[in-house]
Design a protein around this motif. Structure first.
Motif, short mmCIF file in Angstrom:
data_model
loop_
_atom_site.label_atom_id
_atom_site.label_comp_id
_atom_site.label_asym_id
_atom_site.label_seq_id
_atom_site.Cartn_x
_atom_site.Cartn_y
_atom_site.Cartn_z
N SER A 117 0.81 -1.22 0.00
CA SER A 117 0.00 0.00 0.00
C SER A 117 0.85 1.27 0.00
N ALA A 118 2.17 1.13 0.04
CA ALA A 118 3.06 2.30 0.05
C ALA A 118 3.27 2.82 -1.36
N ASP A 119 3.74 4.06 -1.44
CA ASP A 119 4.05 4.67 -2.73
C ASP A 119 5.46 4.35 -3.19
N GLY A 120 6.32 3.96 -2.26
CA GLY A 120 7.70 3.67 -2.62
C GLY A 120 8.44 3.09 -1.43
N LEU A 121 9.66 2.62 -1.71
CA LEU A 121 10.52 2.01 -0.70
C LEU A 121 11.80 2.83 -0.59
N LEU A 122 12.13 3.23 0.64
CA LEU A 122 13.37 3.97 0.90
C LEU A 122 14.24 3.12 1.81
N VAL A 123 15.40 2.71 1.31
CA VAL A 123 16.35 1.90 2.07
C VAL A 123 17.44 2.81 2.61
N ILE A 124 17.75 2.68 3.90
CA ILE A 124 18.74 3.54 4.53
C ILE A 124 19.73 2.70 5.32
N GLY A 125 21.00 2.80 4.96
CA GLY A 125 22.05 2.18 5.75
C GLY A 125 22.11 0.68 5.68
N SER A 126 21.69 0.09 4.58
CA SER A 126 21.74 -1.37 4.44
C SER A 126 22.37 -1.75 3.11
N SER A 127 23.27 -2.72 3.14
CA SER A 127 23.84 -3.26 1.91
C SER A 127 22.88 -4.24 1.25
N LEU A 128 21.86 -4.68 1.99
CA LEU A 128 20.85 -5.62 1.48
C LEU A 128 21.46 -6.96 1.07
N MET A 129 22.64 -7.28 1.61
CA MET A 129 23.27 -8.55 1.28
C MET A 129 22.51 -9.73 1.90
N VAL A 130 21.81 -9.47 2.99
CA VAL A 130 21.02 -10.52 3.63
C VAL A 130 19.64 -10.55 2.97
N TYR A 131 19.16 -11.73 2.66
CA TYR A 131 17.91 -11.85 1.91
C TYR A 131 16.72 -11.27 2.66
N SER A 132 16.74 -11.30 3.99
CA SER A 132 15.60 -10.81 4.76
C SER A 132 15.29 -9.35 4.45
N GLY A 133 16.29 -8.58 4.05
CA GLY A 133 16.05 -7.21 3.63
C GLY A 133 15.88 -7.09 2.12
N PHE A 134 16.70 -7.83 1.39
CA PHE A 134 16.67 -7.75 -0.08
C PHE A 134 15.30 -8.14 -0.64
N ARG A 135 14.60 -9.04 0.05
CA ARG A 135 13.30 -9.51 -0.46
C ARG A 135 12.33 -8.35 -0.68
N PHE A 136 12.43 -7.30 0.13
CA PHE A 136 11.51 -6.17 -0.01
C PHE A 136 11.79 -5.39 -1.29
N CYS A 137 13.05 -5.34 -1.68
CA CYS A 137 13.37 -4.69 -2.96
C CYS A 137 12.85 -5.52 -4.13
N ARG A 138 13.01 -6.81 -4.05
CA ARG A 138 12.49 -7.66 -5.13
C ARG A 138 10.98 -7.55 -5.24
N GLN A 139 10.32 -7.50 -4.10
CA GLN A 139 8.86 -7.40 -4.13
C GLN A 139 8.42 -6.02 -4.62
#
Length: 275
Positions: free
Chosen positions: A209-231
């Motif tokens: 329901s959000a308009d966008g995703l803002l990632v701050i201070g993460s390399s996203l190397m761990v899948y638990s965070g990266f999954r949100f970018c893929r989605q």
């Protein structure tokens, strides 16, 4: 106004209902070290693995022994201006949910109310057998009382209440559960364990329901965070990242800001507030 500030400000203004995902980089200004360098590589030996912690007594001795040195640093850390800026962005209505990979609790202490602690909270301890719970400070105090010879050690601070301490841990006495004598573990998701499904579902529902995703201070190397970018990509949500160095999602980003976090967030907030 710098180009980076203008770009971040435009992203926030054009996507007024943001899901924000934060990682270790936002807490380094609070004195809590991060895990990876700007190339996404480990800075030190990898953190404790959940299976090893559960099956190996020496791993537990080493973990709690190092925590006698490392935990006070994390416990006493205070929110920095980047945390405060995100709390203010939420108050202004720009953040629908803040999902953090950090276990330091600093977002809540800074004033954010809508927070998912994706990997749990390090200030709580849980028994892996009977689900007994207590504060990390209580367990820390018991460890100190059981191991008076260890409280005099000093070492460099490592991420998440750890320390770069290498001594003979064979004599270390690990505190057990008051109720059943079971294994006590910080109420966090160790590497090799799974994030509870409800936290993931709550976060994905907010992202949808959000308009966008803002990632701050993460390399996203761990899948638990990266999954949100893929989605977010699958749902055609724009993705911005404010972090020093490369991320696993660089190819998915609409906006990449390779810059120090605190001054850029503060500058964007100041211009947003003035408008």
């Amino acid at each position: 106004m710098t180009n980076a500030t203008a770009a971040l400000l435009e992203f926030i203004e054009q996507h007024p209902r943001l899901l924000v995902l934060t990682g270790a980089g936002i807490s380094t200004d609070s004195g809590i070290p991060d895990y990876r360098d700007q190339q996404g590589q480990w800075k030190r030996q990898q953190p404790v693995q959940h299976p090893d912690f559960m099956r190996c007594e020496h791993t537990r001795k080493r973990y709690w022994g190092r925590s006698l040195v490392g935990w006070p640093v994390m416990r006493d850390a205070q929110p920095n201006p980047a945390h405060s800026a995100l709390a203010r962005l939420e108050q202004l209505g720009h953040i629908s949910l803040l999902v953090t990979q950090n276990v330091d609790g600093l977002h809540r202490r800074a004033g954010n109310r809508r927070v998912v602690d994706l990997h749990g909270r390090s200030d709580q301890v849980v028994c892996m057998s009977c689900d007994y719970r207590c504060s990390r400070d209580e367990t820390h105090q018991r460890s100190a009382e059981l191991n008076p010879d260890f409280i005099h050690y000093t070492a460099a601070t490592a991420p998440d209440g750890d320390a770069d301490l290498e001594v003979d841990f064979s004599r270390f006495r690990v505190p057990e559960c008051h109720q059943c004598g079971g294994i006590l573990k910080p109420d966090v998701v160790f590497f090799g364990d799974n994030v509870p499904k409800q936290r993931v579902m709550d976060s994905l529902n907010a992202l949808e329901s959000a308009d966008g995703l803002l990632v701050i201070g993460s390399s996203l190397m761990v899948y638990s965070g990266f999954r949100f970018c893929r989605q977010a990509q699958e749902w055609n949500k724009p993705i911005a990242a404010l972090t020093l160095g490369k991320t696993r999602a660089d190819e998915l980003l609409s906006l990449k800001l390779n810059a120090p976090i605190t001054p850029l967030l503060q500058a964007a907030l100041n211009n947003l507030s003035s408008e």
